[in-house]
Motif scaffolding. Structure first.
Motif, PDB file in Angstrom:
ATOM      1  N   ILE A 127      -7.027  -4.862   0.183  1.00  9.34           N
ATOM      2  CA  ILE A 127      -7.858  -5.941   0.730  1.00  9.34           C
ATOM      3  C   ILE A 127      -9.154  -6.059  -0.059  1.00  9.34           C
ATOM      4  O   ILE A 127      -9.604  -7.170  -0.372  1.00  9.34           O
ATOM      5  CB  ILE A 127      -8.106  -5.707   2.232  1.00  9.34           C
ATOM      6  CG1 ILE A 127      -6.772  -5.872   2.991  1.00  9.34           C
ATOM      7  CG2 ILE A 127      -9.169  -6.657   2.771  1.00  9.34           C
ATOM      8  CD1 ILE A 127      -6.799  -5.389   4.419  1.00  9.34           C
ATOM      9  N   ARG A 128      -9.776  -4.935  -0.434  1.00  6.53           N
ATOM     10  CA  ARG A 128     -10.996  -4.982  -1.262  1.00  6.53           C
ATOM     11  C   ARG A 128     -10.721  -5.663  -2.600  1.00  6.53           C
ATOM     12  O   ARG A 128     -11.526  -6.451  -3.096  1.00  6.53           O
ATOM     13  CB  ARG A 128     -11.542  -3.568  -1.482  1.00  6.53           C
ATOM     14  CG  ARG A 128     -12.351  -3.047  -0.310  1.00  6.53           C
ATOM     15  CD  ARG A 128     -13.121  -1.780  -0.676  1.00  6.53           C
ATOM     16  NE  ARG A 128     -12.232  -0.634  -0.862  1.00  6.53           N
ATOM     17  CZ  ARG A 128     -11.844   0.182   0.114  1.00  6.53           C
ATOM     18  NH1 ARG A 128     -12.260  -0.017   1.354  1.00  6.53           N
ATOM     19  NH2 ARG A 128     -11.056   1.197  -0.142  1.00  6.53           N
ATOM     20  N   GLN A 129      -9.576  -5.343  -3.212  1.00  7.22           N
ATOM     21  CA  GLN A 129      -9.217  -5.994  -4.481  1.00  7.22           C
ATOM     22  C   GLN A 129      -9.090  -7.501  -4.293  1.00  7.22           C
ATOM     23  O   GLN A 129      -9.537  -8.278  -5.127  1.00  7.22           O
ATOM     24  CB  GLN A 129      -7.911  -5.410  -5.022  1.00  7.22           C
ATOM     25  CG  GLN A 129      -8.029  -3.982  -5.498  1.00  7.22           C
ATOM     26  CD  GLN A 129      -6.667  -3.364  -5.838  1.00  7.22           C
ATOM     27  OE1 GLN A 129      -5.620  -3.993  -5.712  1.00  7.22           O
ATOM     28  NE2 GLN A 129      -6.698  -2.101  -6.260  1.00  7.22           N
TER      29      GLN A 129
ATOM     30  N   GLY B  65       0.957   3.730  -3.101  1.00  3.84           N
ATOM     31  CA  GLY B  65       0.277   4.989  -2.787  1.00  3.84           C
ATOM     32  C   GLY B  65      -1.231   4.835  -2.670  1.00  3.84           C
ATOM     33  O   GLY B  65      -1.970   5.763  -3.002  1.00  3.84           O
ATOM     34  N   ILE B  66      -1.676   3.662  -2.226  1.00  2.58           N
ATOM     35  CA  ILE B  66      -3.107   3.436  -2.012  1.00  2.58           C
ATOM     36  C   ILE B  66      -3.293   2.891  -0.604  1.00  2.58           C
ATOM     37  O   ILE B  66      -2.334   2.533   0.078  1.00  2.58           O
ATOM     38  CB  ILE B  66      -3.708   2.453  -3.049  1.00  2.58           C
ATOM     39  CG1 ILE B  66      -3.039   1.073  -2.962  1.00  2.58           C
ATOM     40  CG2 ILE B  66      -3.605   3.020  -4.467  1.00  2.58           C
ATOM     41  CD1 ILE B  66      -3.668   0.021  -3.872  1.00  2.58           C
ATOM     42  N   SER B  67      -4.530   2.826  -0.166  1.00  4.04           N
ATOM     43  CA  SER B  67      -4.781   2.359   1.198  1.00  4.04           C
ATOM     44  C   SER B  67      -4.679   0.835   1.292  1.00  4.04           C
ATOM     45  O   SER B  67      -4.857   0.114   0.306  1.00  4.04           O
ATOM     46  CB  SER B  67      -6.176   2.798   1.654  1.00  4.04           C
ATOM     47  OG  SER B  67      -7.172   2.095   0.938  1.00  4.04           O
TER      48      SER B  67
ATOM     49  N   ALA C  71     -11.279 -13.055  -4.930  1.00  3.48           N
ATOM     50  CA  ALA C  71     -11.780 -14.285  -4.319  1.00  3.48           C
ATOM     51  C   ALA C  71     -13.238 -14.523  -4.697  1.00  3.48           C
ATOM     52  O   ALA C  71     -13.642 -15.656  -4.984  1.00  3.48           O
ATOM     53  CB  ALA C  71     -11.628 -14.211  -2.795  1.00  3.48           C
ATOM     54  N   ALA C  72     -14.041 -13.470  -4.706  1.00  5.43           N
ATOM     55  CA  ALA C  72     -15.451 -13.605  -5.078  1.00  5.43           C
ATOM     56  C   ALA C  72     -15.592 -14.084  -6.518  1.00  5.43           C
ATOM     57  O   ALA C  72     -16.382 -14.994  -6.810  1.00  5.43           O
ATOM     58  CB  ALA C  72     -16.176 -12.268  -4.881  1.00  5.43           C
TER      59      ALA C  72
ATOM     60  N   ALA D 248       0.832  -1.199   0.000  1.00  2.78           N
ATOM     61  CA  ALA D 248       0.000   0.000   0.000  1.00  2.78           C
ATOM     62  C   ALA D 248       0.872   1.257   0.000  1.00  2.78           C
ATOM     63  O   ALA D 248       0.614   2.203  -0.750  1.00  2.78           O
ATOM     64  CB  ALA D 248      -0.931  -0.009   1.209  1.00  2.78           C
ATOM     65  N   LYS D 249       1.903   1.247   0.802  1.00  2.19           N
ATOM     66  CA  LYS D 249       2.812   2.394   0.863  1.00  2.19           C
ATOM     67  C   LYS D 249       3.523   2.589  -0.474  1.00  2.19           C
ATOM     68  O   LYS D 249       3.615   3.701  -0.993  1.00  2.19           O
ATOM     69  CB  LYS D 249       3.831   2.183   1.982  1.00  2.19           C
ATOM     70  CG  LYS D 249       4.736   3.349   2.209  1.00  2.19           C
ATOM     71  CD  LYS D 249       5.658   3.113   3.391  1.00  2.19           C
ATOM     72  CE  LYS D 249       6.562   4.306   3.594  1.00  2.19           C
ATOM     73  NZ  LYS D 249       7.494   4.090   4.711  1.00  2.19           N
TER      74      LYS D 249
END
Length: 86
Positions: free
Chosen positions: A33-35, A26-28, A40-41, A22-23
């Motif tokens: 985790i959402r990706q 440059g994203i959270s 997985a879905a 993430a660092k």
């Protein structure tokens, strides 16, 4: 897009890798985790229709290069209305 909160247990080493990524990107961490949840879905989704819904007649063996070339040439001749061999 509406989000829903959930809690999960994760391996500390995986979380450290996510934090580092993430660092670097440059994203959270949450976005990574959402990706992962989305991947997985999709990997576990059951589709309403089969991927291959059509079946084809065949000779019961894998066609050779000449068979494929001849079949394609026949189809091209049929589509173009030409009775001559290319």
């Amino acid at each position: 897009m509406s989000m829903k909160r959930t809690n999960v247990y994760a391996d500390p080493e995986d979380l450290a890798i996510i934090k580092e990524a993430a660092k670097r990107r440059g994203i959270s961490e949450a976005e990574i985790i959402r990706q992962g949840i989305h991947l997985a879905a999709m990997a576990n989704r059951v589709w309403d229709e089969p991927l291959f819904s059509r079946t084809f007649e065949g000779r019961g063996r894998t066609p050779g290069k000449r068979d494929v070339r001849d079949t394609v040439a026949d189809a091209v001749r049929r589509e173009s209305g030409s009775g001559t061999t290319a």
